[in-house]
Design an enzyme around this catalytic site. Sequence first.
Site, mmCIF file in Angstrom:
data_model
loop_
_atom_site.group_PDB
_atom_site.id
_atom_site.type_symbol
_atom_site.label_atom_id
_atom_site.label_comp_id
_atom_site.label_asym_id
_atom_site.label_seq_id
_atom_site.Cartn_x
_atom_site.Cartn_y
_atom_site.Cartn_z
ATOM 1 C CG ASP A 1 -8.059 4.708 0.681
ATOM 2 O OD1 ASP A 1 -7.917 3.480 0.780
ATOM 3 O OD2 ASP A 1 -7.188 5.527 1.021
ATOM 4 C CG ASP B 1 -2.101 0.887 1.159
ATOM 5 O OD1 ASP B 1 -2.265 1.561 0.126
ATOM 6 O OD2 ASP B 1 -2.870 0.925 2.128
#
Length: 913
Positions: A593, A517
């Site tokens: 997200d 990430d």
Amino acid sequence: MFGSIAVFLLLTSFVHSVNRNNFKTCDQSGFCKRLRSMEQDRSPYYMESVEQDGKDTVTFLLKHEAKSKDVFRGTIRHLQDGTIRFSAQEDEPVRPRYTPTDAFGPAPLRGCQKMTFAKSGDSVVSECGEVKVVMNYNPFTIAVFRGNDPIVTFNGRGLFQIERQMLKPEGNENEETKKDEPNPDDDIGISEEDLARMDWEEDFNSHHDSNPKGPRAISLDVTFVGSEKLYGLPEHADTFTLKSTISSEPYRLYNLDVFEYELNNPMALYGSIPYVHALGQGGSVGLMWLNAAETWVDVDYNSKSLVGRVLSSIMSEDSTPKINTHWMSESGLMDVFLFTGPTPPDVSRQYSHVFGPSYLPSLFSLAYHQCRWNYNDQKDVQEVDEKFDKYDIPMDVVWLDIEHTDGKRYFTWDTRKFPNSKEMIGSLATKGRNMVTIVDPHIKTDSSYRVYQEGKSHSECNIYVKNKDGNAFEGHCWPGTSSWVDYTSPCARKWWSDQFKFDKYEGSSPNLYTWNDMNEPSVFNGPEVTMPKDNLHEGDWEHRDIHNIFGHYMHRATAEGQVARSEGKIRPFVLSRAFFVGSHRVGPIWTGDNKADWDHLRMSIPMLLSLNIAGYPFVGADVGGFFGNPSSELFTRWYQAAIFQPFLRGHAHIDTRRREPWVFGEEIAKLVRDALVIRYQLLPYIYTQFHKASIDNTPVYRPLWYSFPKESSLYDNQETVMLGDSLLSSPVLVQGATTHTVSLPGGDDTVWYDYFTYKSHSPGNLGLNVKLSTIPLYIRGGSIVPIKKRLRRSSTLMKTDPFTIVVALDKKQQARGSIYEDDGISYNYKNSEFLYRELTFDGSKLTCSGGSGNYKDVAKLERIVIVGLEKEPSSVTLNGNPLVYSYNKQAGVLTIKKPDVSFSSDWTIIFKN
């Protein structure tokens, strides 16, 4: 302590919605503003010294009518299979321009073997097969033809521009001082005119970019002739069909960490593939602008363009559709690949010849993944695992986010919460399940942290990215003050890969995989929440040159570490958020997200379609939405849509309520279970689609037009998708829906069958009454789909379960399909330990034959369902022996039970009427 507090305060300023002030517009990006303000007109560049170079290449010089120092060398190369490569840079560059060579596939580029070359009057023509390139001397323009039809022009609107690299005058640090150097003929060759248009340094918010090598942007206009729609340019949270940007911001490609990104917006997101697919009644064309720097792209659906100046001798301006695009990058080589089609699969194949096919993922990675930021401790993981069994819901992978580490120090465990990680992972493995832990690119600057100290003291190379002054760059991320590994360095990548060895990553095991990430890279206190552009990488490249490929290199190094720890035997599984051209060969990515609302559910589909069309099959979106709390209805509908998406993971933010399927009650748990059961049933079919993608990069998750390119009514459809070429999914995406319309494509010769009832439907708009349990799924007539019906805890436990094949007949009473098998996890398939078989039904016999591979299938075929059979046969035999079958005349469905054959051998089942 202060660093952690600062990070927290910075985060709380934008976790609730994106702060646009953190990110540039085109007007705030110096090079974009300069290049976008260019007037569309006759190009000031002309061509000379045109020569054939070898069997497949044409070289030439480009000169500016008014600027004698602007001399550039260009090449046109005809590659195999109808691909054209156009590149250009300074004839005598002050310094090299960056080109992302690691984006290319493993096979060397192969040129055309029979190119013809001729000079004729005011143009030069090169030709190979059906593809012809016509280059005009003055003004410089390029037109590409497929047969006699023009498909693309370069520089038809005069927007070709390469900002010639120059040397910055010593001591000239401001505009006033620079203008004291007016001599255009001095050693550095900087004129007043050049200096006036250049931005040697830039400021954005509180950040300063020293830009020590000066402006060196590139620009090119490309017009797609005969095309009606344009797709691609991931990653953006926008419509699948690219929009006109003439009265708005261009599409931006610059990998950024954007919390709660806005929808219907051309803002940059986490990854970049500078690729478009143009579609029209005349066929398909693909174009890759291979550049790793910040890039902006304008799109204009304007049929009245200056392209007529290039093609005026062969076509008029009339009603021929044209799409104008303008490509602008801050630095790097101008390097353009044109895939001339003519069909969508042709374009995919041509793409794969240059950038390689997709990697073949492990079978378990195509099943369901359960994630949360964060599962609290080892006991929490155990309880989640056990409740999946309690509710009879299949699941293959449990994920742990950053809280599992010792103070955000990656390759460590918080031993208070996870005292025995190997035991935890081993317990999952007894059920055929795996675990994934997060490993981010920022390394906590802590002298007691082994990984940081080892990188800092490395004797063979610089492990960490440097700032503009040549010192180790430090910024803020989750651990506080951090350093970033320079993944562009082969030496640093090797060091990073070594960290995944079992003796380095304590508590790891073969069933532990990785999640990368924050690798855009995200730097909380950096410009645009990323790394300063004047940071330095291996080879003295500035970060501005390599920004968009940075995350790809991390993704690759992590995957290489997993392969190395298994001594080259086991396929890696690494999920990445950032990506670039070539990342499809490494592992999956997801759309970042997102938010728990209906609009984000709807947007997940066009985002994933854009990625597939741009050559990235293994992609997904967080099921249920990362931010916020979904209603039980939204939660259910999201699973029903996501089970057909290539990568399937439920995930949630740390501040959200728990949302494992049973949290919403037994009714919702059952609906989610029913949806996931369909996914697991379809794994043999899905795995076969990924095998095809590993051959020619064919999309797994497809728009309807990919299979039906002549139906213009489908061009803007972004909510109905094809999974492979045989299954059509039309999820219910509207809150409170009681009715739903399914678009079934095709002509009079096409038939579709409901996956659950086998009821047949003709093409057109099909109206349905729907309940919360309704999952609209259809099989295309003419297809054979392999599935497995038995429910297990995980895909690994399904390995020896028997197959069912569904034979969905077309109107000619025929069907065909295929199946691919291997051990599902190792690289043994590269040594022919796989099985690929062709399945055909011609009305009188069903045959398993052909194909390749030596893998011995241990699973039998237990059921054959033939759908759409118009007449009951008088007998069904295999090798002369009768088979037990039943026939439902009203439904037209024949079912054969226990034929007792496998796909390892040839066989033919005879149907007599």
